[in-house]
Design a protein around this motif. Structure first.
Motif, PDB file in Angstrom:
ATOM      1  N   THR A   1       1.671   0.468   5.729  1.00  0.00           N
ATOM      2  CA  THR A   1       2.300  -1.142   5.821  1.00  0.00           C
ATOM      3  C   THR A   1       0.523  -1.969   6.274  1.00  0.00           C
ATOM      4  OG1 THR A   1       0.261   0.525   8.234  1.00  0.00           O
ATOM      5  CG2 THR A   1       3.012   0.326   8.216  1.00  0.00           C
ATOM      6  N   LEU A   2       0.417  -2.430   6.144  1.00  0.00           N
ATOM      7  CA  LEU A   2      -0.207  -4.057   5.379  1.00  0.00           C
ATOM      8  C   LEU A   2       0.126  -4.970   6.990  1.00  0.00           C
ATOM      9  CD1 LEU A   2      -0.149  -4.738   1.836  1.00  0.00           C
ATOM     10  CD2 LEU A   2      -1.623  -3.275   3.527  1.00  0.00           C
TER      11      LEU A   2
ATOM     12  N   SER B   1      -5.658  -0.685   5.439  1.00  0.00           N
ATOM     13  CA  SER B   1      -4.951   0.408   5.853  1.00  0.00           C
ATOM     14  C   SER B   1      -6.106   1.574   5.376  1.00  0.00           C
ATOM     15  CB  SER B   1      -3.789   0.696   4.507  1.00  0.00           C
ATOM     16  OG  SER B   1      -2.412   1.867   4.626  1.00  0.00           O
TER      17      SER B   1
ATOM     18  N   ALA C   1      -1.076   5.104   6.206  1.00  0.00           N
ATOM     19  CA  ALA C   1      -0.356   4.810   5.068  1.00  0.00           C
ATOM     20  C   ALA C   1       0.228   5.946   4.860  1.00  0.00           C
ATOM     21  CB  ALA C   1      -0.767   3.843   3.797  1.00  0.00           C
TER      22      ALA C   1
ATOM     23  N   PRO D   1      -2.629   0.910  11.072  1.00  0.00           N
ATOM     24  CA  PRO D   1      -2.048   0.549   9.932  1.00  0.00           C
ATOM     25  C   PRO D   1      -2.037   1.708   8.471  1.00  0.00           C
ATOM     26  CG  PRO D   1      -4.412  -0.724   9.809  1.00  0.00           C
ATOM     27  CD  PRO D   1      -3.993  -0.160  11.542  1.00  0.00           C
TER      28      PRO D   1
ATOM     29  N   VAL E   1       3.258  -2.408  11.577  1.00  0.00           N
ATOM     30  CA  VAL E   1       2.756  -1.738  11.578  1.00  0.00           C
ATOM     31  C   VAL E   1       4.677  -0.842  12.301  1.00  0.00           C
ATOM     32  CG1 VAL E   1       1.051  -0.539  11.299  1.00  0.00           C
ATOM     33  CG2 VAL E   1       2.369  -0.442  13.574  1.00  0.00           C
TER      34      VAL E   1
ATOM     35  N   ARG F   1       0.456  11.356   9.187  1.00  0.00           N
ATOM     36  CA  ARG F   1       0.406  10.030  10.356  1.00  0.00           C
ATOM     37  C   ARG F   1       1.083   9.806  10.879  1.00  0.00           C
ATOM     38  NH1 ARG F   1       4.675   6.721  10.389  1.00  0.00           N
ATOM     39  NH2 ARG F   1       6.304   7.763   9.127  1.00  0.00           N
TER      40      ARG F   1
ATOM     41  N   TYR G   1       0.670  -1.339  -0.016  1.00  0.00           N
ATOM     42  CA  TYR G   1       0.418   0.404   0.334  1.00  0.00           C
ATOM     43  C   TYR G   1       1.013   0.947   0.186  1.00  0.00           C
ATOM     44  CZ  TYR G   1      -4.289  -2.569   1.665  1.00  0.00           C
ATOM     45  OH  TYR G   1      -5.146  -3.345   1.141  1.00  0.00           O
TER      46      TYR G   1
END
Length: 507
Positions: free
Chosen positions: A174-175, A482, A212, A210, A189, A424, A171
């Motif tokens: 983080t996944l 995400s 992104a 999560p 993460v 973020r 993504y």
């Protein structure tokens, strides 16, 4: 199903619509500019100079509006009957797209979905959400949804091939790894980092979420809401066409519908890398107050994903935007019931003997969350017994890593959340989430007392899926979730991405 490629069945009606729109344009422009005079909290949005300019512009715009009313009246009388012939959506597709590729049902395939409320109303109306400047925002959003040169068409093994290992960073953020069930979804993460601005108090133990910074470059389907402005929709369509060969826009009926005046369409726009076999739009009959002026409803599509031994491999996708005001939980409850029924009817109408169903996804801005006392009625809807929500454990109980998608709109320009990177970092902290995400509400829309425990914020944007019980049996598993910060200052919502793995059921 033959999907319409123009809003009207013939050129004469299209010409009448253009004429009516032209007659209405001066009044619309004046009203929009009057509303656009209200400032936002963005830097440079106020000040004495700005106040003076607005004071001088307001009388001139009001005079222009009064002078244009006779033309607007004529335009409205022409516009209303023409809208009765308008089709419920328009299909845009790239010529020469490749046919569906063979699918070996023994192999795992992966699909990525994105839902986002973009608040692309006419600039004057967007100011009520502390946004505005819709053409500029539409251009910036379009470039982020489909950056660079046109994406590959036809065979796309590189985008849908199985992904091995845990924590794959597909993504751009983080996944999570595929879980045995949504209730045990594991999120990998990076540890939260400090906010690079005025510190906010930490109110609970930090929980990795999560987050992104970038939208998924390999998204297969985009489900967008609040693309109300026609100019903004055109900007999006031009930019998205190179990556997503199949688009539906102009969704929903205008004019008098069921005895109610609809001045805006549904605001839904759907983009797909895969061919659309069929589509259906249903308008909600129970919109109230300001929401009743928009043709909100459900858009359902059937997509062709591949073929196997002469059978179609298809997927189903439903996109919606429910009633907005906080006190309208009963209206949303009825709309959810209608959406479920329409989705089931659509599947029954479109499925053919031998079809292999790979996924069934329902998404959009549902305008209720899973933490507010005022949303308890909607939290317990039958919807969540039919579709699975990977971000929740049950009514009123979120997964520890889930966060709200609705920002505190009065703070969207503040430094800690003014860039994707800053947002973020800020939302990685419990204190940052509490300060910059919209908090839980009571039934009347007033803030609810803060309950003990982690701060989630109002998660009103959903991506849900359900398992298909059929033959040959395929199982849908969550490969990643995400929450994305790339639209910082361009929208008051966080986009949400969901990656699903579709694989054969183990014997």
């Amino acid at each position: 199903m033959l999907l319409p490629e123009s809003p009207f069945p013939n050129r004469a009606l299209a010409a009448l619509d253009s004429l009516a729109t032209g007659l209405l344009a001066p009044s619309f422009w004046a009203i929009n500019r009057l509303l656009d005079l209200q400032p936002t909290t963005a830097r440079g949005g106020g000040g004495c100079r700005g106040c003076a300019g607005r004071a001088l512009a307001a009388p001139a715009l009001a005079t222009l509006l009064l002078l244009s009313l006779p033309l607007a009246t004529l335009g409205l009388l022409l516009w209303l009957p023409v809208q009765a012939a308008r089709r419920p959506f328009v299909y845009q597709h790239a010529a020469g797209t490749a046919p569906a590729q063979p699918w070996d049902l023994r192999q795992r395939r992966t699909f990525t979905f994105l839902t986002a409320n973009l608040c692309l109303l006419p600039s004057g109306l967007a100011k009520f959400s502390n946004l505005g400047d819709t053409p500029r925002r539409a251009t910036a959003i379009a470039c982020r949804l489909a950056p660079g040169s046109p994406g590959p068409r036809g065979h796309r093994d590189a985008l849908v091939a199985p992904r091995h290992g845990h924590g794959h960073n597909g993504y751009g953020g983080t996944l999570c790894a595929p879980p045995p069930s949504p209730g045990s979804l594991r999120v990998e993460v990076a540890q939260p980092v400090p906010v690079v601005a005025q510190p906010v108090p930490v109110v609970a133990e930090a929980v990795p979420v999560p987050l992104a910074e970038r939208l998924p470059a390999d998204a297969d389907f985009l489900c967008l809401q609040e693309v109300f402005d026609a100019g903004a929709a055109a900007i999006l369509r031009r930019q998205l066409a190179g990556t997503f060969p199949h688009l539906l826009f102009g969704v929903g009926g205008l004019g008098l519908r069921g005895g109610r005046l609809k001045l805006l369409d549904s605001g839904l726009l759907l983009a797909s890398r895969y061919p659309l076999l069929a589509a259906r739009y249903h308008g909600f009959p129970n919109g109230a107050r300001e929401d009743a002026l928009a043709a909100k409803g459900l858009l359902a599509v059937q997509v062709l994903l591949g073929s196997t031994r002469g059978q179609r491999v298809v997927g189903y996708l439903g996109c919606t935007h429910l009633q907005a005001p906080a006190g309208d939980a009963p209206i949303r409850q009825a709309q959810l019931g209608l959406a479920l029924r329409w989705l089931q009817l659509f599947r029954e109408e479109q499925e053919q003997d031998g079809d292999v169903v790979a996924f069934d996804v329902f998404c959009g801005d549902l305008n209720f969350d899973n933490c507010s006392p005022g949303d308890e009625l909607n939290q317990r809807h039958h919807l969540f017994e039919v579709y699975q929500d990977p971000c929740r454990r049950g009514p009123g109980q979120e997964q520890p890593w889930a966060i709200g998608t609705l920002l505190n709109y009065l703070k969207i320009y503040e430094e800690p959340v003014s860039t994707p990177e800053g947002m973020r970092r800020t939302l990685s902290q419990p204190g940052g989430r509490q300060q910059y995400l919209a908090g839980p509400i009571l039934a009347n829309g007033q803030p609810a007392p803060v309950a003990p425990g982690p701060w989630h914020g109002r998660r009103v944007d959903y991506l849900l899926f359900r398992q298909h019980r059929g033959a040959p049996p395929l199982r849908t598993e969550v490969a990643g979730v995400s929450f994305i910060t790339q639209l910082a200052t361009y929208s008051d919502h966080l986009p949400v991405a969901l990656r699903l793995d579709v694989a054969p059921v183990s014997p």
